[in-house]
Design an enzyme around this catalytic site. Structure first.
Site, PDB file in Angstrom:
ATOM      1  CB  ALA A 168       6.602  14.705 -48.838  1.00 15.54           C
ATOM      2  CE  LYS A 169       5.219  22.623 -50.613  1.00 20.21           C
ATOM      3  NZ  LYS A 169       3.793  22.575 -50.994  1.00 20.21           N
ATOM      4  N   GLY A 170       9.450  19.773 -50.207  1.00 25.58           N
ATOM      5  CA  GLY A 170      10.879  20.028 -50.339  1.00 25.58           C
ATOM      6  C   GLY A 170      11.138  21.500 -50.494  1.00 25.58           C
ATOM      7  CG  ASP A 187       5.274  25.025 -53.268  1.00 24.08           C
ATOM      8  OD1 ASP A 187       4.096  24.682 -53.127  1.00 24.08           O
ATOM      9  OD2 ASP A 187       5.800  25.900 -52.561  1.00 24.08           O
ATOM     10  CB  VAL A 224       9.776  17.702 -44.355  1.00 25.17           C
ATOM     11  CG1 VAL A 224       8.989  17.173 -43.156  1.00 25.17           C
ATOM     12  CG2 VAL A 224      10.910  18.601 -43.883  1.00 25.17           C
TER      13      VAL A 224
END
Ligand code: GLU
Length: 420
Positions: A104-106, A145, A59
């Site tokens: 952002a992040k995944g 993360d 995202v």
């Protein structure tokens, strides 16, 4: 019942701050939602020869201030809304820290504890190759993360590098191994930054009756990368780490645990539970122990409407993302317990990611002292910027941090203008 959807929570936090921001309603509406949500369903050949289908997300929330930036999480509980929340928190975090990135992040829905190294590698490679050019050194830069680490980052780099020949691809991902373009101090940065914040909070007189980290009683919930190192740094500063927990349970030792030995124990046994000289506690009980500093360092939604009244810490420092719900924030604020919010308290990780990215672009390697010195300065500045706003405008610290971030993001957007 309290709404624990992380994206709804992120939007509630946002709304609490947005009303203080002088920007057009349309712009504020735009920043409530991510710019782009990528979902990938992909097959992976498992060790036993079967094929399993995995779901992954990336995202990209906002890139007004610089390339999208944020970690990748491997966890069975990953959902689209969780990744959306985490991506927006990255936008606010990079703005609070004042580093030139967006958010952002995944995430990949999987249970890393049940995967072999080979399977994790296959998942990573397939996920990254399908993201294709949605990520890139100047586009979107992943990082570690929950349940991903330097090894995972090496695979991300390698996969991207194999498919994007002829350019310097080291800055495509941060949190890499030192031998492969990683930065000194990156693995410990989240924890370091968090402890710097705690020290500033004490120095600012925010922790009732506590004048120094030396002798303070610290509780750490979550003993992964952020929690274990935070315990270590607190201990080195003379604090007593009286309890620690992980997903299997918790240990208590009122005289203080040795985090170094606890890390060795966890490495050997897979959990903090059973650490010699400690007594067993329920995982949830650590949050309710009487202590000076409580460091939630695990997942979202730990301090909620259900237990916030029972928190007996004098300060909460959020090494995790999203550990406190909006309802709990209200309770803690009313009870006079200050919270150093995630987008400040754990901002050390992405800050040293930024230093890694700069080193990769300039083909340099800085020593640990240089990295730490720069990190300390950034953390101290961000901490006081947030708490000055909190004091001047009588806001709880999370809303103050959002106000600072939103001011910075809207200002840059206005300077750039809306395309076309
Ligand atoms: N996953 C970390 C965070 O939530 C680090 C992100 C990064 O270094 O890009 O802040």
């Amino acid at each position: 019942m309290e709404d624990l959807n992380p994206f709804h929570i992120a939007q509630t936090q946002y709304a609490r701050a947005a009303r203080y921001i002088r920007a057009s309603d349309g712009l504020l509406e735009n920043l409530r939602r991510p710019e782009r949500t990528i979902r990938i369903d992909f097959p992976v050949k498992m060790d036993d020869g079967t094929i399993q289908v995995f779901t992954g997300y990336r995202v990209q929330h906002n890139n007004a201030r610089g390339p999208f930036k944020g970690g990748v999480r491997y966890h069975p509980g990953v959902t689209e809304d969780e990744v959306k929340a985490l991506a927006s928190w990255m936008t606010w975090k990079t703005a609070v820290m004042d580093i030139p990135f967006g958010g952002a992040k995944g995430g990949v829905v999987c249970d890393p504890k049940r995967l072999s190294t080979e399977e994790k590698r296959a998942i990573t490679r397939r996920y990254v190759s399908q993201l294709g050019s949605a990520i890139g050194p100047m586009i979107d830069i992943p990082a570690p993360d929950v349940y991903t680490d330097a090894t995972t980052m090496a695979w991300i780099f390698d996969t991207y590098d194999m498919t994007h020949k002829g350019q310097n691809n080291l800055p495509v991902v941060t949190g890499k191994p030192l031998e492969l373009g990683g930065s000194h101090g990156r693995a410990t940065a989240t924890a370091r930054g968090c402890i710097f914040c705690v020290e500033e909070a004490i120095a600012r007189g925010l922790v009732e009756g506590v004048r120094s980290l030396a002798g303070a009683r610290v509780v750490v919930q979550g003993f992964g990368n952020a929690g274990a190192f935070a315990a270590r740094f607190a201990h080195r500063a003379g604090a007593k780490v009286i309890a620690a927990s992980d997903s299997s349970g918790a240990v208590l030792a009122p005289a203080g645990l040795d985090p170094e030995q606890l890390m060795a124990h966890k490495k050997q046994k897979g959990s903090v539970v059973g650490f010699p000289g400690s007594s067993v506690l329920g995982g949830a009980e650590v949050l309710e122990l009487e202590c000076d500093v409580l460091i939630p360092a695990a997942l979202e939604n730990q301090i909620t409407a259900a237990n916030a009244e029972r928190v007996r810490a004098k300060l909460v420092a959020e090494a995790a993302n999203g550990p406190t719900t909006p309802a709990a924030d209200e309770v803690l604020h009313r009870r006079g317990i200050p919270v150093i919010p995630d987008i400040l308290a754990n901002g050390g990780g992405v800050t040293v990611s930024y230093y890694e990215w700069v080193q990769n672009i300039q083909d340099e390697q800085w020593d640990e002292e240089r990295v730490e010195g720069k990190l300390r300065k950034k953390m101290v500045n961000a901490f006081h910027a947030v708490f000055d706003i909190a004091t001047e405008r009588k806001l709880e610290p999370r809303t103050a941090a959002y106000v600072l971030a939103l001011d910075r993001v809207t200002r840059v957007t206005e300077l750039r203008g809306i395309w076309p």
